[in-house]
Design a protein around this motif. Structure first.
Motif, PDB file in Angstrom:
ATOM      1  N   THR A  49     -22.330 -16.593 -21.575  1.00 13.25           N
ATOM      2  CA  THR A  49     -23.257 -17.327 -20.705  1.00 13.25           C
ATOM      3  C   THR A  49     -23.982 -16.320 -19.816  1.00 13.25           C
ATOM      4  O   THR A  49     -23.469 -15.206 -19.593  1.00 13.25           O
ATOM      5  N   GLU A  51     -24.121 -16.424 -16.737  1.00 11.36           N
ATOM      6  CA  GLU A  51     -23.241 -16.200 -15.584  1.00 11.36           C
ATOM      7  C   GLU A  51     -22.207 -15.117 -15.874  1.00 11.36           C
ATOM      8  O   GLU A  51     -21.918 -14.285 -15.010  1.00 11.36           O
ATOM      9  N   ALA A  54     -23.895 -11.757 -15.822  1.00  8.93           N
ATOM     10  CA  ALA A  54     -24.125 -11.348 -14.430  1.00  8.93           C
ATOM     11  C   ALA A  54     -22.828 -10.869 -13.781  1.00  8.93           C
ATOM     12  O   ALA A  54     -22.817  -9.867 -13.049  1.00  8.93           O
ATOM     13  N   GLU A  55     -21.717 -11.552 -14.062  1.00 11.83           N
ATOM     14  CA  GLU A  55     -20.419 -11.148 -13.501  1.00 11.83           C
ATOM     15  C   GLU A  55     -19.991  -9.782 -14.039  1.00 11.83           C
ATOM     16  O   GLU A  55     -19.506  -8.931 -13.284  1.00 11.83           O
ATOM     17  N   HIS A  89     -12.413 -14.635 -20.859  1.00 14.17           N
ATOM     18  CA  HIS A  89     -13.530 -15.373 -21.454  1.00 14.17           C
ATOM     19  C   HIS A  89     -13.441 -15.442 -22.973  1.00 14.17           C
ATOM     20  O   HIS A  89     -14.181 -16.213 -23.590  1.00 14.17           O
TER      21      HIS A  89
END
Length: 179
Positions: A49, A51, A54-55, A89
């Motif tokens: 994703t 997100e 970005a993490e 993840h």
């Protein structure tokens, strides 16, 4: 617990000593880690994703800051967190448990080898994680697997160099420093 993690060797009737990592053990750990980490990146790609990207990038930015500051301990902690984030993840509980055991086996050795890196090498180490993110985010599973293989093999090479330096200094000390 240290013996179970492979960090201490128990010597019958003599106590214990800090464990060494043989070439065979390093090869076995590295090849197993390559397989597991390749599987992780493939699973992460399936679940990627914006997100998560970005993490991961924020994690690498923190790693680069630690490298620039020469904070090896922080860099290593962030490196471990980076890989743990990937494992989380990947959404595979058994894999995470197994990979965590493997990582614990080599963490002390990786820390020792990384502590000996110069400032430029610390920065390259941190930057290598950005290359992993790009490979994963690129969507090509073969590219991501190859990037992870290079990453793990680079760490194994660093361990080999570190072990060689330790062996060399031990041999020099045993011979009174003469070569």
């Amino acid at each position: 617990r240290l013996a179970d993690a492979g960090l201490v060797e128990r010597l019958p009737r003599r106590g214990a000593r800090v464990a060494t990592l043989t070439e065979k053990e390093l090869t076995e750990l590295s090849t197993l880690r390559v397989l597991l980490e390749q599987f992780v990146v493939a699973r992460v790609q399936e679940r990627l994703t914006p997100e998560l990207v970005a993490e991961l990038r924020a994690q690498v930015a923190a790693m680069r800051a630690a490298a620039a500051a020469g904070d090896v301990q922080r860099l290593l902690d962030l490196d471990q967190q980076f890989h743990e984030l990937l494992w989380r993840h990947a959404d595979h509980d058994l894999l995470s448990e197994f990979a965590g055991q493997l990582r614990r086996r080599i963490t002390a050795f990786l820390r020792a080898a990384t502590a000996a890196l110069g400032a430029d090498e610390l920065e390259r180490h941190a930057a290598a994680h950005e290359q992993l993110i790009e490979a994963i985010a690129g969507g090509d599973a073969a590219v991501a697997r190859a990037a992870m293989t290079r990453h793990v093999e680079t760490a194994a090479a660093r361990l080999r160099r570190s072990a060689g330096a330790v062996a060399g200094s031990t041999a020099a000390a045993a011979s009174g420093g003469a070569r």
